[in-house]
Design a protein around this motif. Sequence first.
Motif, PDB file in Angstrom:
ATOM      1  N   SER A 281       0.832  -1.212   0.000  1.00 47.10           N
ATOM      2  CA  SER A 281       0.000   0.000   0.000  1.00 47.10           C
ATOM      3  C   SER A 281       0.862   1.257   0.000  1.00 47.10           C
ATOM      4  CB  SER A 281      -0.908   0.047   1.225  1.00 47.10           C
ATOM      5  OG  SER A 281      -1.612  -1.141   1.347  1.00 47.10           O
ATOM      6  N   ARG A 282       1.977   1.209   0.736  1.00 49.83           N
ATOM      7  CA  ARG A 282       2.864   2.385   0.774  1.00 49.83           C
ATOM      8  C   ARG A 282       3.615   2.537  -0.530  1.00 49.83           C
ATOM      9  NH1 ARG A 282       5.161   1.649   6.753  1.00 49.83           N
ATOM     10  NH2 ARG A 282       3.233   2.214   7.825  1.00 49.83           N
ATOM     11  N   ARG A 283       4.060   1.412  -1.080  1.00 46.11           N
ATOM     12  CA  ARG A 283       4.829   1.451  -2.331  1.00 46.11           C
ATOM     13  C   ARG A 283       3.980   2.057  -3.448  1.00 46.11           C
ATOM     14  NH1 ARG A 283       6.440   1.966  -6.430  1.00 46.11           N
ATOM     15  NH2 ARG A 283       8.123   1.020  -7.661  1.00 46.11           N
ATOM     16  N   PHE A 284       2.689   1.768  -3.408  1.00 48.39           N
ATOM     17  CA  PHE A 284       1.796   2.268  -4.461  1.00 48.39           C
ATOM     18  C   PHE A 284       0.825   3.304  -3.879  1.00 48.39           C
ATOM     19  CE2 PHE A 284       3.239  -1.943  -5.765  1.00 48.39           C
ATOM     20  CZ  PHE A 284       3.859  -1.607  -6.963  1.00 48.39           C
ATOM     21  N   ALA A 285       1.354   4.153  -3.044  1.00 51.10           N
ATOM     22  CA  ALA A 285       0.515   5.166  -2.377  1.00 51.10           C
ATOM     23  C   ALA A 285      -0.063   6.154  -3.386  1.00 51.10           C
ATOM     24  CB  ALA A 285       1.335   5.900  -1.319  1.00 51.10           C
ATOM     25  N   ASP A 286       0.545   6.231  -4.590  1.00 53.90           N
ATOM     26  CA  ASP A 286       0.024   7.155  -5.615  1.00 53.90           C
ATOM     27  C   ASP A 286      -1.180   6.564  -6.346  1.00 53.90           C
ATOM     28  OD1 ASP A 286       1.660   5.152  -6.661  1.00 53.90           O
ATOM     29  OD2 ASP A 286       2.271   6.370  -8.384  1.00 53.90           O
ATOM     30  N   ARG A 287      -1.534   5.309  -6.051  1.00 48.56           N
ATOM     31  CA  ARG A 287      -2.748   4.696  -6.637  1.00 48.56           C
ATOM     32  C   ARG A 287      -3.700   4.366  -5.496  1.00 48.56           C
ATOM     33  NH1 ARG A 287       0.332   1.741 -10.723  1.00 48.56           N
ATOM     34  NH2 ARG A 287       2.413   2.620 -10.507  1.00 48.56           N
ATOM     35  N   GLU A 288      -4.798   3.722  -5.913  1.00 42.80           N
ATOM     36  CA  GLU A 288      -5.730   3.203  -4.926  1.00 42.80           C
ATOM     37  C   GLU A 288      -5.409   1.718  -4.769  1.00 42.80           C
ATOM     38  OE1 GLU A 288     -10.208   2.753  -5.461  1.00 42.80           O
ATOM     39  OE2 GLU A 288      -9.916   4.925  -5.288  1.00 42.80           O
ATOM     40  N   TYR A 289      -4.573   1.364  -3.799  1.00 39.48           N
ATOM     41  CA  TYR A 289      -4.169  -0.035  -3.621  1.00 39.48           C
ATOM     42  C   TYR A 289      -4.864  -0.577  -2.371  1.00 39.48           C
ATOM     43  CZ  TYR A 289      -1.105  -4.122  -4.080  1.00 39.48           C
ATOM     44  OH  TYR A 289      -0.613  -5.395  -4.293  1.00 39.48           O
ATOM     45  N   LEU A 290      -5.927  -1.328  -2.601  1.00 36.55           N
ATOM     46  CA  LEU A 290      -6.696  -1.892  -1.490  1.00 36.55           C
ATOM     47  C   LEU A 290      -6.221  -3.319  -1.239  1.00 36.55           C
ATOM     48  CD1 LEU A 290      -9.055  -1.954   0.530  1.00 36.55           C
ATOM     49  CD2 LEU A 290     -10.558  -2.582  -1.369  1.00 36.55           C
ATOM     50  N   CYS A 291      -5.434  -3.491  -0.175  1.00 36.94           N
ATOM     51  CA  CYS A 291      -4.925  -4.825   0.149  1.00 36.94           C
ATOM     52  C   CYS A 291      -5.704  -5.372   1.346  1.00 36.94           C
ATOM     53  CB  CYS A 291      -3.439  -4.771   0.478  1.00 36.94           C
ATOM     54  SG  CYS A 291      -2.739  -6.425   0.576  1.00 36.94           S
ATOM     55  N   LEU A 292      -6.288  -6.538   1.176  1.00 38.30           N
ATOM     56  CA  LEU A 292      -7.073  -7.151   2.247  1.00 38.30           C
ATOM     57  C   LEU A 292      -6.583  -8.570   2.504  1.00 38.30           C
ATOM     58  CD1 LEU A 292     -10.590  -6.052   0.968  1.00 38.30           C
ATOM     59  CD2 LEU A 292      -9.461  -5.174   3.022  1.00 38.30           C
ATOM     60  N   VAL A 293      -6.312  -8.868   3.755  1.00 38.53           N
ATOM     61  CA  VAL A 293      -6.049 -10.256   4.128  1.00 38.53           C
ATOM     62  C   VAL A 293      -7.411 -10.931   4.272  1.00 38.53           C
ATOM     63  CG1 VAL A 293      -5.317 -11.741   6.032  1.00 38.53           C
ATOM     64  CG2 VAL A 293      -3.807  -9.932   5.217  1.00 38.53           C
ATOM     65  N   ALA A 294      -7.681 -11.913   3.414  1.00 38.44           N
ATOM     66  CA  ALA A 294      -8.917 -12.694   3.526  1.00 38.44           C
ATOM     67  C   ALA A 294      -8.621 -13.851   4.468  1.00 38.44           C
ATOM     68  CB  ALA A 294      -9.369 -13.192   2.162  1.00 38.44           C
ATOM     69  N   GLU A 295      -9.025 -13.647   5.741  1.00 34.76           N
ATOM     70  CA  GLU A 295      -8.644 -14.574   6.810  1.00 34.76           C
ATOM     71  C   GLU A 295      -9.847 -15.445   7.190  1.00 34.76           C
ATOM     72  OE1 GLU A 295      -5.432 -14.373   8.925  1.00 34.76           O
ATOM     73  OE2 GLU A 295      -6.294 -16.337   9.282  1.00 34.76           O
ATOM     74  N   PHE A 296      -9.689 -16.747   7.124  1.00 36.10           N
ATOM     75  CA  PHE A 296     -10.771 -17.665   7.475  1.00 36.10           C
ATOM     76  C   PHE A 296     -10.430 -18.355   8.786  1.00 36.10           C
ATOM     77  CE2 PHE A 296     -11.221 -16.907   3.015  1.00 36.10           C
ATOM     78  CZ  PHE A 296     -12.590 -16.887   2.813  1.00 36.10           C
ATOM     79  N   GLY A 297     -11.332 -18.251   9.754  1.00 29.68           N
ATOM     80  CA  GLY A 297     -11.071 -18.761  11.088  1.00 29.68           C
ATOM     81  C   GLY A 297     -11.172 -20.272  11.187  1.00 29.68           C
ATOM     82  N   ALA A 298     -10.536 -20.823  12.221  1.00 31.46           N
ATOM     83  CA  ALA A 298     -10.638 -22.253  12.473  1.00 31.46           C
ATOM     84  C   ALA A 298     -10.811 -22.466  13.984  1.00 31.46           C
ATOM     85  CB  ALA A 298      -9.435 -22.985  11.912  1.00 31.46           C
ATOM     86  N   TYR A 299      -9.724 -22.721  14.700  1.00 31.75           N
ATOM     87  CA  TYR A 299      -9.807 -23.069  16.123  1.00 31.75           C
ATOM     88  C   TYR A 299      -9.562 -21.841  17.014  1.00 31.75           C
ATOM     89  CZ  TYR A 299      -9.890 -27.897  14.571  1.00 31.75           C
ATOM     90  OH  TYR A 299     -10.254 -29.078  13.990  1.00 31.75           O
ATOM     91  N   PRO A 300      -9.888 -21.951  18.327  1.00 31.05           N
ATOM     92  CA  PRO A 300      -9.635 -20.823  19.242  1.00 31.05           C
ATOM     93  C   PRO A 300      -8.149 -20.431  19.279  1.00 31.05           C
ATOM     94  CG  PRO A 300     -11.035 -22.463  20.287  1.00 31.05           C
ATOM     95  CD  PRO A 300     -10.561 -23.069  19.002  1.00 31.05           C
ATOM     96  N   ALA A 301      -7.894 -19.155  19.529  1.00 26.26           N
ATOM     97  CA  ALA A 301      -6.541 -18.600  19.406  1.00 26.26           C
ATOM     98  C   ALA A 301      -5.510 -19.308  20.291  1.00 26.26           C
ATOM     99  CB  ALA A 301      -6.576 -17.110  19.719  1.00 26.26           C
ATOM    100  N   VAL A 302      -5.897 -19.659  21.530  1.00 29.06           N
ATOM    101  CA  VAL A 302      -4.924 -20.310  22.419  1.00 29.06           C
ATOM    102  C   VAL A 302      -4.529 -21.680  21.863  1.00 29.06           C
ATOM    103  CG1 VAL A 302      -4.616 -21.360  24.700  1.00 29.06           C
ATOM    104  CG2 VAL A 302      -5.551 -19.063  24.506  1.00 29.06           C
ATOM    105  N   HIS A 303      -5.512 -22.395  21.321  1.00 26.23           N
ATOM    106  CA  HIS A 303      -5.216 -23.685  20.711  1.00 26.23           C
ATOM    107  C   HIS A 303      -4.244 -23.519  19.537  1.00 26.23           C
ATOM    108  CE1 HIS A 303      -5.993 -27.791  19.226  1.00 26.23           C
ATOM    109  NE2 HIS A 303      -5.861 -27.222  18.038  1.00 26.23           N
ATOM    110  N   THR A 304      -4.520 -22.528  18.703  1.00 29.77           N
ATOM    111  CA  THR A 304      -3.704 -22.313  17.510  1.00 29.77           C
ATOM    112  C   THR A 304      -2.278 -21.917  17.880  1.00 29.77           C
ATOM    113  OG1 THR A 304      -5.714 -21.655  16.372  1.00 29.77           O
ATOM    114  CG2 THR A 304      -3.647 -21.090  15.299  1.00 29.77           C
ATOM    115  N   LEU A 305      -2.163 -21.039  18.891  1.00 30.44           N
ATOM    116  CA  LEU A 305      -0.822 -20.640  19.334  1.00 30.44           C
ATOM    117  C   LEU A 305      -0.074 -21.844  19.909  1.00 30.44           C
ATOM    118  CD1 LEU A 305       1.167 -18.319  19.652  1.00 30.44           C
ATOM    119  CD2 LEU A 305       0.122 -17.758  21.843  1.00 30.44           C
ATOM    120  N   GLY A 306      -0.784 -22.689  20.653  1.00 31.75           N
ATOM    121  CA  GLY A 306      -0.173 -23.905  21.191  1.00 31.75           C
ATOM    122  C   GLY A 306       0.307 -24.832  20.083  1.00 31.75           C
TER     123      GLY A 306
END
Length: 363
Positions: A281-306
């Motif tokens: 987004s910063r590199r292309f700040a002269d354009r409209e650069y819409l970057c989105l992380v498409a994140e799909f959930g699974a297990y609870p965070a503590v489980h995942t970190l473990g």
Amino acid sequence: MGPLPAFPQDYAAARERFRMLSAERGWLQEAHPVAASGHDEWDLTIDAARLGPAGAENLLILSSGLHGVEAPFGSAVQLAWLESLPRAWQPPTGWRILLLHALNPWGFAHLRRFNEDNIDLNRNFLEASAFDELRRGDEESNYRRFDRHLNPPRPPGRFNLFPLLAGWMIVRHGKRRLRQVLPVGQYAFPKGLFFGGHGPARSTQIVMENAPRWVGSAKRIIHLDFHTGLGEWGRLKLLSVEAPDAPLMQRAMELFGRESVEPHGGPTAYASRGDMGVWLSRRFADREYLCLVAEFGAYPAVHTLGALRGENQAHHWGDPASRSYRRAKERFVEAFVPRSPQWREMVVRQALRLIDRAVGDAG
Ligand SMILES: [Zn+2]
């Protein structure tokens, strides 16, 4: 829509299928090797496929596998989408499409989040000159206090005691503090979790060097970077690098719905350093650069970190032939790409709808 294609069996099968489907449909292909010990030069590549006129003002980028263990999902989405296109399909007028397959090919091949040098690539998108200072800062930082708990220098044990340990850490240090310190990236412990590297990794360089050519003269860019593992089971969150009041946030919410887009620092995401989306987004700040992380959930965070912790232990200190290694690896893969057919169907269908909405915006 017919039955969904199976998730790719491994990196090699995924890449072969990606190349075949895109070639059959007339996409322009390129491949960039990522060298790693134990592999021949062209074993591991970041593949790109492009379709549409070079001068198009709109560009849709779909990228997969920045975190290797999540790559079977991102790749499955790219393959399913390609497969769904008629062979003579062309992007809507004024549009060009770029697919980036397996940004962390070593991590995909070995089912690790991190790359061939234990680097978390989504903490690595920084200029080469930035790393020294970050390392010095982190050597003295709060992360040091957590390092011995998160990265114990021994193979994982028979029982997973991480939930207990996590509970103790939360009581001692506070949940907010842990969330601020742990996943934001660290630059001082090369065997630790979320290590951002001592310099730009090969994968990072490939993206940084080719991005100007890939983006070309496009004025409006929508970039969906596919990830899994954070958030509720099967639920999609679009994580933006923009502040809540930024014009690009408005555009994202109009396109994809108010409820699924989260601004920078929202409840699901971490305000991490060296983020690919922030760099682009910063590199292309002269354009409209819409970057989105498409994140799909699974297990609870503590489980995942473990699961992350156990796999990292097994990788650095375990014996690949041992049961504890295999157990840690299986638990880890399941934490990011669950075997459940319902989960798989749910996430791929949502991802395909997302792509349709992004391209449908052209009309
Ligand atoms: Zn990820």
